[in-house]
Design a protein around this motif. Structure first.
Motif, PDB file in Angstrom:
ATOM      1  N   THR A 175      45.071 -75.036 -42.322  1.00  0.00           N
ATOM      2  CA  THR A 175      45.769 -74.834 -41.050  1.00  0.00           C
ATOM      3  C   THR A 175      44.988 -73.837 -40.178  1.00  0.00           C
ATOM      4  OG1 THR A 175      47.091 -73.139 -42.152  1.00  0.00           O
ATOM      5  CG2 THR A 175      48.093 -75.333 -41.928  1.00  0.00           C
ATOM      6  N   PRO A 176      43.763 -74.214 -39.772  1.00  0.00           N
ATOM      7  CA  PRO A 176      42.943 -73.258 -39.006  1.00  0.00           C
ATOM      8  C   PRO A 176      43.567 -72.886 -37.661  1.00  0.00           C
ATOM      9  CG  PRO A 176      41.939 -75.447 -39.007  1.00  0.00           C
ATOM     10  CD  PRO A 176      43.078 -75.505 -39.963  1.00  0.00           C
ATOM     11  N   GLU A 177      44.418 -73.750 -37.136  1.00  0.00           N
ATOM     12  CA  GLU A 177      45.021 -73.456 -35.823  1.00  0.00           C
ATOM     13  C   GLU A 177      45.986 -72.268 -35.885  1.00  0.00           C
ATOM     14  OE1 GLU A 177      45.574 -76.123 -37.633  1.00  0.00           O
ATOM     15  OE2 GLU A 177      47.726 -76.212 -38.000  1.00  0.00           O
ATOM     16  N   GLU A 178      46.394 -71.886 -37.116  1.00  0.00           N
ATOM     17  CA  GLU A 178      47.327 -70.746 -37.239  1.00  0.00           C
ATOM     18  C   GLU A 178      46.605 -69.403 -37.188  1.00  0.00           C
ATOM     19  OE1 GLU A 178      49.721 -71.227 -40.719  1.00  0.00           O
ATOM     20  OE2 GLU A 178      50.531 -73.155 -40.040  1.00  0.00           O
ATOM     21  N   PHE A 179      45.261 -69.435 -37.329  1.00  0.00           N
ATOM     22  CA  PHE A 179      44.512 -68.171 -37.263  1.00  0.00           C
ATOM     23  C   PHE A 179      44.507 -67.662 -35.819  1.00  0.00           C
ATOM     24  CE2 PHE A 179      43.117 -69.570 -41.332  1.00  0.00           C
ATOM     25  CZ  PHE A 179      42.807 -68.409 -42.030  1.00  0.00           C
ATOM     26  N   GLY A 180      44.541 -66.337 -35.697  1.00  0.00           N
ATOM     27  CA  GLY A 180      44.586 -65.731 -34.367  1.00  0.00           C
ATOM     28  C   GLY A 180      46.006 -65.574 -33.869  1.00  0.00           C
ATOM     29  N   LYS A 181      46.972 -66.056 -34.650  1.00  0.00           N
ATOM     30  CA  LYS A 181      48.366 -65.967 -34.204  1.00  0.00           C
ATOM     31  C   LYS A 181      49.223 -65.155 -35.177  1.00  0.00           C
ATOM     32  CE  LYS A 181      48.043 -70.393 -31.860  1.00  0.00           C
ATOM     33  NZ  LYS A 181      48.243 -71.836 -32.000  1.00  0.00           N
ATOM     34  N   GLY A 182      48.571 -64.499 -36.147  1.00  0.00           N
ATOM     35  CA  GLY A 182      49.343 -63.677 -37.078  1.00  0.00           C
ATOM     36  C   GLY A 182      49.368 -64.242 -38.477  1.00  0.00           C
ATOM     37  N   LYS A 183      48.216 -64.712 -38.968  1.00  0.00           N
ATOM     38  CA  LYS A 183      48.151 -65.289 -40.312  1.00  0.00           C
ATOM     39  C   LYS A 183      47.666 -64.212 -41.285  1.00  0.00           C
ATOM     40  CE  LYS A 183      46.423 -69.511 -42.560  1.00  0.00           C
ATOM     41  NZ  LYS A 183      47.714 -70.039 -43.060  1.00  0.00           N
ATOM     42  N   LEU A 184      48.419 -64.037 -42.373  1.00  0.00           N
ATOM     43  CA  LEU A 184      48.108 -62.987 -43.351  1.00  0.00           C
ATOM     44  C   LEU A 184      46.697 -63.164 -43.919  1.00  0.00           C
ATOM     45  CD1 LEU A 184      49.359 -60.530 -44.851  1.00  0.00           C
ATOM     46  CD2 LEU A 184      50.052 -62.119 -46.642  1.00  0.00           C
ATOM     47  N   GLU A 185      46.289 -64.410 -44.120  1.00  0.00           N
ATOM     48  CA  GLU A 185      44.978 -64.686 -44.718  1.00  0.00           C
ATOM     49  C   GLU A 185      43.835 -64.134 -43.855  1.00  0.00           C
ATOM     50  OE1 GLU A 185      44.446 -68.763 -45.845  1.00  0.00           O
ATOM     51  OE2 GLU A 185      42.345 -68.432 -46.371  1.00  0.00           O
ATOM     52  N   GLY A 186      44.049 -64.073 -42.537  1.00  0.00           N
ATOM     53  CA  GLY A 186      43.029 -63.520 -41.644  1.00  0.00           C
ATOM     54  C   GLY A 186      42.777 -62.057 -41.956  1.00  0.00           C
ATOM     55  N   VAL A 187      43.859 -61.287 -42.150  1.00  0.00           N
ATOM     56  CA  VAL A 187      43.739 -59.857 -42.458  1.00  0.00           C
ATOM     57  C   VAL A 187      43.105 -59.688 -43.840  1.00  0.00           C
ATOM     58  CG1 VAL A 187      45.055 -57.726 -42.853  1.00  0.00           C
ATOM     59  CG2 VAL A 187      45.750 -59.294 -41.043  1.00  0.00           C
ATOM     60  N   ILE A 188      43.578 -60.477 -44.805  1.00  0.00           N
ATOM     61  CA  ILE A 188      43.073 -60.380 -46.180  1.00  0.00           C
ATOM     62  C   ILE A 188      41.566 -60.656 -46.226  1.00  0.00           C
ATOM     63  CG2 ILE A 188      43.114 -61.622 -48.397  1.00  0.00           C
ATOM     64  CD1 ILE A 188      46.167 -61.769 -48.123  1.00  0.00           C
ATOM     65  N   SER A 189      41.143 -61.719 -45.573  1.00  0.00           N
ATOM     66  CA  SER A 189      39.721 -62.110 -45.628  1.00  0.00           C
ATOM     67  C   SER A 189      38.827 -61.057 -45.004  1.00  0.00           C
ATOM     68  CB  SER A 189      39.517 -63.436 -44.893  1.00  0.00           C
ATOM     69  OG  SER A 189      40.338 -64.405 -45.454  1.00  0.00           O
ATOM     70  N   SER A 190      39.236 -60.578 -43.839  1.00  0.00           N
ATOM     71  CA  SER A 190      38.407 -59.605 -43.126  1.00  0.00           C
ATOM     72  C   SER A 190      38.341 -58.276 -43.880  1.00  0.00           C
ATOM     73  CB  SER A 190      38.996 -59.409 -41.729  1.00  0.00           C
ATOM     74  OG  SER A 190      38.498 -58.266 -41.142  1.00  0.00           O
ATOM     75  N   GLU A 191      39.492 -57.786 -44.336  1.00  0.00           N
ATOM     76  CA  GLU A 191      39.526 -56.465 -44.978  1.00  0.00           C
ATOM     77  C   GLU A 191      38.878 -56.462 -46.366  1.00  0.00           C
ATOM     78  OE1 GLU A 191      40.220 -53.303 -43.947  1.00  0.00           O
ATOM     79  OE2 GLU A 191      40.009 -54.440 -42.110  1.00  0.00           O
ATOM     80  N   THR A 192      39.023 -57.581 -47.094  1.00  0.00           N
ATOM     81  CA  THR A 192      38.344 -57.647 -48.393  1.00  0.00           C
ATOM     82  C   THR A 192      36.837 -57.638 -48.180  1.00  0.00           C
ATOM     83  OG1 THR A 192      40.160 -59.025 -49.175  1.00  0.00           O
ATOM     84  CG2 THR A 192      38.222 -58.938 -50.561  1.00  0.00           C
ATOM     85  N   ALA A 193      36.393 -58.433 -47.209  1.00  0.00           N
ATOM     86  CA  ALA A 193      34.941 -58.571 -46.992  1.00  0.00           C
ATOM     87  C   ALA A 193      34.322 -57.260 -46.533  1.00  0.00           C
ATOM     88  CB  ALA A 193      34.681 -59.680 -45.976  1.00  0.00           C
ATOM     89  N   ASN A 194      34.975 -56.559 -45.585  1.00  0.00           N
ATOM     90  CA  ASN A 194      34.301 -55.357 -45.066  1.00  0.00           C
ATOM     91  C   ASN A 194      34.247 -54.234 -46.104  1.00  0.00           C
ATOM     92  OD1 ASN A 194      36.854 -54.101 -44.775  1.00  0.00           O
ATOM     93  ND2 ASN A 194      36.961 -54.561 -42.583  1.00  0.00           N
ATOM     94  N   ASN A 195      35.296 -54.104 -46.925  1.00  0.00           N
ATOM     95  CA  ASN A 195      35.207 -53.073 -47.964  1.00  0.00           C
ATOM     96  C   ASN A 195      34.267 -53.484 -49.102  1.00  0.00           C
ATOM     97  OD1 ASN A 195      37.573 -51.662 -46.639  1.00  0.00           O
ATOM     98  ND2 ASN A 195      37.246 -50.380 -48.436  1.00  0.00           N
ATOM     99  N   ALA A 196      34.178 -54.810 -49.344  1.00  0.00           N
ATOM    100  CA  ALA A 196      33.222 -55.278 -50.362  1.00  0.00           C
ATOM    101  C   ALA A 196      31.796 -54.961 -49.936  1.00  0.00           C
ATOM    102  CB  ALA A 196      33.395 -56.771 -50.591  1.00  0.00           C
ATOM    103  N   ALA A 197      31.586 -54.865 -48.627  1.00  0.00           N
ATOM    104  CA  ALA A 197      30.234 -54.569 -48.130  1.00  0.00           C
ATOM    105  C   ALA A 197      29.867 -53.102 -48.290  1.00  0.00           C
ATOM    106  CB  ALA A 197      30.132 -54.973 -46.656  1.00  0.00           C
ATOM    107  N   THR A 198      30.873 -52.219 -48.417  1.00  0.00           N
ATOM    108  CA  THR A 198      30.548 -50.784 -48.433  1.00  0.00           C
ATOM    109  C   THR A 198      29.728 -50.397 -49.667  1.00  0.00           C
ATOM    110  OG1 THR A 198      32.679 -50.266 -49.474  1.00  0.00           O
ATOM    111  CG2 THR A 198      32.556 -50.065 -47.076  1.00  0.00           C
ATOM    112  N   GLY A 199      30.151 -50.891 -50.827  1.00  0.00           N
ATOM    113  CA  GLY A 199      29.401 -50.577 -52.045  1.00  0.00           C
ATOM    114  C   GLY A 199      28.012 -51.180 -51.993  1.00  0.00           C
TER     115      GLY A 199
END
Lengths: 504, 237
Positions: free
Chosen positions: A290-314
């Motif tokens: 359901t890509p059309e739901e992104f940008g409108k408040g989809k939990l997976e958007g927050v999860i994907s972005s926040e996991t990836a950016n902290n995974a990059a710190t190490g």
């Protein structure tokens, strides 16, 4: 086993030193707070603290910055979610879905997901970093030369162009503005002055901290000012509802995918958490049913972005410590800490200062772990910031941004640049351009030009040289395909009306 | 004309003019580099070319699709409400933009005009300071005149004006007035909360940055503002 012993040794060293403990917790709380307070970021804190690290031991100085890095990357998510002001560029994709969630009354759930996923991404990244530093560093050194880094920058920009702006063309124009701003100053090969307009200030280039503060924090205040004056401003709805374990397990593939993306983006010199977050988010959209739901408040958007950016710190610590190459703004400041102690980051650090390396690794592991505890406690306090009327919050944000911009180099012209960037960002945003794209272009622009020049010199100015380097070739082809797909989509796919009925 | 509006043509015109200006200026540094055959101007010119292509592509998009957004874009810039607010405000017209730009010249007038006047009358340092105070006072009076009826425009300009004045008048003197100005522009009118919040923000900032972190903020160049700033720093540190 040796890795575990080293980790234990680093942990003992870290927690047997009262000053070390104080600095560790100061960094954890400071990183989160500065990441979370709208208008300032972990970079502001780091910039303010940089001169004072001369009075600390190298272990404490580097450890402080690495802890701020871990918790600050998470802290920036709070402002991205609550105020649509990413604390740093790496939190920009978090705002895409986090802020709409806040407006839908799900701020608590979005922040809770950010807490959990930042901690998971960061801890896993740290474990991999500790277990595989040498092998990964060896691989990156041998496989990633300037052609590959340039190709990765190109691919990253091609992906980022499709995020955040109203149209593909505006996405590219946003990135190109950033690339053009990065050109100002001395050229990276011959040191020739470009677009300095005979102003000494511009010789050193336009500093990215005032620009980031302007495009994100100040332009957001201007947008809110307009809404307030026109009577369309609505205080964000507030709710405290952390995601359930079931919800997190339901997104396990998004978490794993983002860890992998984040780690590999983080390990590559000059790329870091920003591209990790964008790519983590973009891949979540691509893989979603359901890509059309992104940008409108989809939990997976927050999860994907926040996991990836902290995974990059190490992972970002690997090129810094193994090669002496900073992956971003904060790791660049860490190079400054090394230099203030007459040290050079690089392979010799592992030989001459193994204690330092393992204290830093242990501190990063525990900093990421502490996000869960301190993050949950602090977040509840920060969510209360939403209760403060915006007319009282706005001058605070603007003045904190002023101090942040000024503290970098002690120049009032940086403050002027910041507010000018804010005005430009305001006009661009209301015309559908992406400020995140501009900032990404600005940060990757310098690296892109430098690595392109090095690559061409390396390949004796033969374009066909790229054909012999399969990683670079693959990334270039992927970038071109992304570009062609976006152009095709811009003209031939079914379009939707501009969402003037958005929930903002 | 397809679905083109005047605004689309102005937007494309601005982009292409920017490209032209940047391209012309690139001849200023069009120098060869011995070890790099593309020279210093190849990279910026490539960006300019791509910018021109994207501007034309954007114009073509507007021609064919009007204001529709791309189907595969994650339209955060649209959904953050900034464009929506612009539509609601009904001030998309060229006149609004031009008058806003005119108001935005105030900070730059302060940054340039006093030096020109001082050069014209051969003023010394003290004379230049007096000229700066007079020019600042006139510009502040203009800002106060506009503040009631043009709040959005003044909200855009005020922080820039604050930044322009920082070097001469200092953070310590200007910050309280800036805080009150921003609160007023955001619609706060109650004197007591304004005074309390101003004192709280100002006090917290000074405590955190001056007293605890020893950050050197601008104290100003002009007396008595310099003295006020220095006194605050002395007291706090």
């Amino acid at each position: 086993m040796e890795t575990f012993d080293n980790f234990l040794q680093g942990t003992v060293t870290l927690f047997s030193d009262p000053i070390g403990i104080l600095i560790f917790f100061g960094g954890v709380i400071g990183g989160m707070l500065f990441g979370a307070i709208p208008g300032v970021s972990m970079l502001t804190l780091a910039a303010i603290l940089l001169p004072f690290t001369a009075h600390l031991s190298p272990e404490h100085g580097i450890m402080l910055f690495s802890v701020i890095y871990c918790t600050g990357v998470y802290g920036g998510a709070i402002t991205a979610i609550l105020f649509n002001i990413p604390g740093a560029p790496e939190n920009a994709p978090t705002a895409f879905d986090g802020y709409p969630m806040t407006q839908n009354g799900q701020a608590g759930k979005a922040v809770g997901a950010a807490v959990m996923c930042s901690a998971i991404g960061g801890v896993v990244s740290c474990i991999i970093m500790m277990a595989a530093t040498a092998a990964i560093a060896d691989w990156a050194i041998s496989a990633f030369g300037p052609p590959e880094i340039f190709a990765l920058v190109f691919f990253g920009l091609a992906v980022a162009a499709s995020v955040g702006a109203k149209t593909f063309w505006k996405g590219w124009l946003s990135i190109l503005i950033g690339l053009m701003v990065a050109v100002v100053g001395l050229d990276p090969v011959g040191g020739i002055e470009r677009y300095d307009f005979e102003m000494p200030y511009l010789l050193a280039g336009i500093h990215f901290i005032p620009t980031i503060l302007g495009f994100f924090a100040v332009s957001e205040i201007f947008v809110q000012a307009e809404k307030k004056v026109r009577g369309s401003y609505e205080a964000p709805k507030m709710g405290v509802e952390f995601p359930t374990m079931k919800e997190l397990i339901a997104h396990k593939f998004a978490v794993i995918r983002s860890i992998v993306i984040g780690f590999f983006c983080g390990i590559l010199p000059g790329i870091g958490a920003t591209l990790a977050a964008f790519m983590g988010y973009n891949e979540a959209v691509r893989w979603s049913k359901t890509p059309e739901e992104f940008g409108k408040g989809k939990l997976e958007g927050v999860i994907s972005s926040e996991t990836a950016n902290n995974a990059a710190t190490g992972a970002a610590m690997i090129p810094l410590l193994a090669l002496g190459l900073p992956g971003g703004a904060l790791t660049a400041m860490m190079v400054g800490v090394f230099q203030m102690h007459d040290m050079e980051p690089g392979p010799l650090v592992f030989i001459n200062s193994a204690d330092l390396v393992w204290v830093v690794f242990a501190a990063m592991f525990f900093a990421n772990l502490s996000i869960i505890v301190i993050g949950f406690l602090e977040t509840k306090t920060i969510i209360n910031l939403l209760r403060i009327p915006f007319q009282f919050l706005a001058p605070m944000i603007l003045l904190l941004a002023t101090v942040g911009a000024y503290a970098v180099r002690g120049l009032t012209i940086d403050v002027v640049v910041m507010f000018l960037a804010g005005v430009i960002g305001f006009f661009l945003r209301r015309s559908g351009y992406s400020v995140a794209g501009i900032v990404l272009g600005l940060i990757l622009g310098k690296i892109g030009e430098q690595t392109f020049a090095q690559a061409m010199q390396m390949l004796h100015f033969e374009w066909s040289g790229f054909l012999d380097r399969w990683i670079a070739l693959g990334l270039l082809i992927a970038g071109f395909l992304t570009l062609c797909g976006s152009i095709y989509g811009a003209f031939f796919k079914k379009h939707k009306k501009a969402s003037v009925d958005s929930t903002a | 004309m397809g679905k083109l509006r005047t605004g689309h043509l102005v937007e494309a015109g601005l982009w292409l003019s920017l490209c032209l200006v940047l391209y012309i200026y690139s001849f200023e540094f069009d120098q060869d580099i011995e070890i790099y055959k593309f020279g210093a101007s190849a990279w910026p010119r490539t960006i300019i070319l791509l910018m021109a292509i994207a501007a034309i592509g954007q114009l073509a998009h507007h021609w064919v699709k009007g204001d529709e957004s791309s189907s595969d874009m994650i339209s955060a810039a649209v959904d953050d409400g900034s464009e929506e607010a612009a539509h609601e405000a009904h001030h998309e017209g060229l006149k609004w933009y031009l008058s806003t730009l005119a108001l935005l010249t105030i900070p730059f007038i302060y940054m340039r005009v006093p030096d020109w006047i001082a050069a014209a009358v051969s003023a010394e340092d003290s004379g230049l300071h007096l000229i700066r105070i007079v020019v600042a006072a006139i510009l502040i009076a203009i800002v106060v005149y506009f503040i009631r009826h043009h709040r959005v425009r003044v909200a855009l300009m005020l922080p820039l004006f604050f930044a322009a004045l920082l070097e001469d008048f200092g953070f310590y003197t200007l910050a309280p007035f800036f805080i009150i100005g921003i609160m007023y522009l955001f619609g706060e009118r109650r004197p007591k909360p304004m005074a309390l919040v101003m004192a709280l923000i100002y006090g917290l900032l000074l405590l955190l940055f001056v007293n605890i972190l020893f950050v050197g903020l601008p104290v100003g160049n002009i007396k008595p503002f310099y003295d006020i700033g220095s006194w605050v720093v002395t007291v706090l540190q």
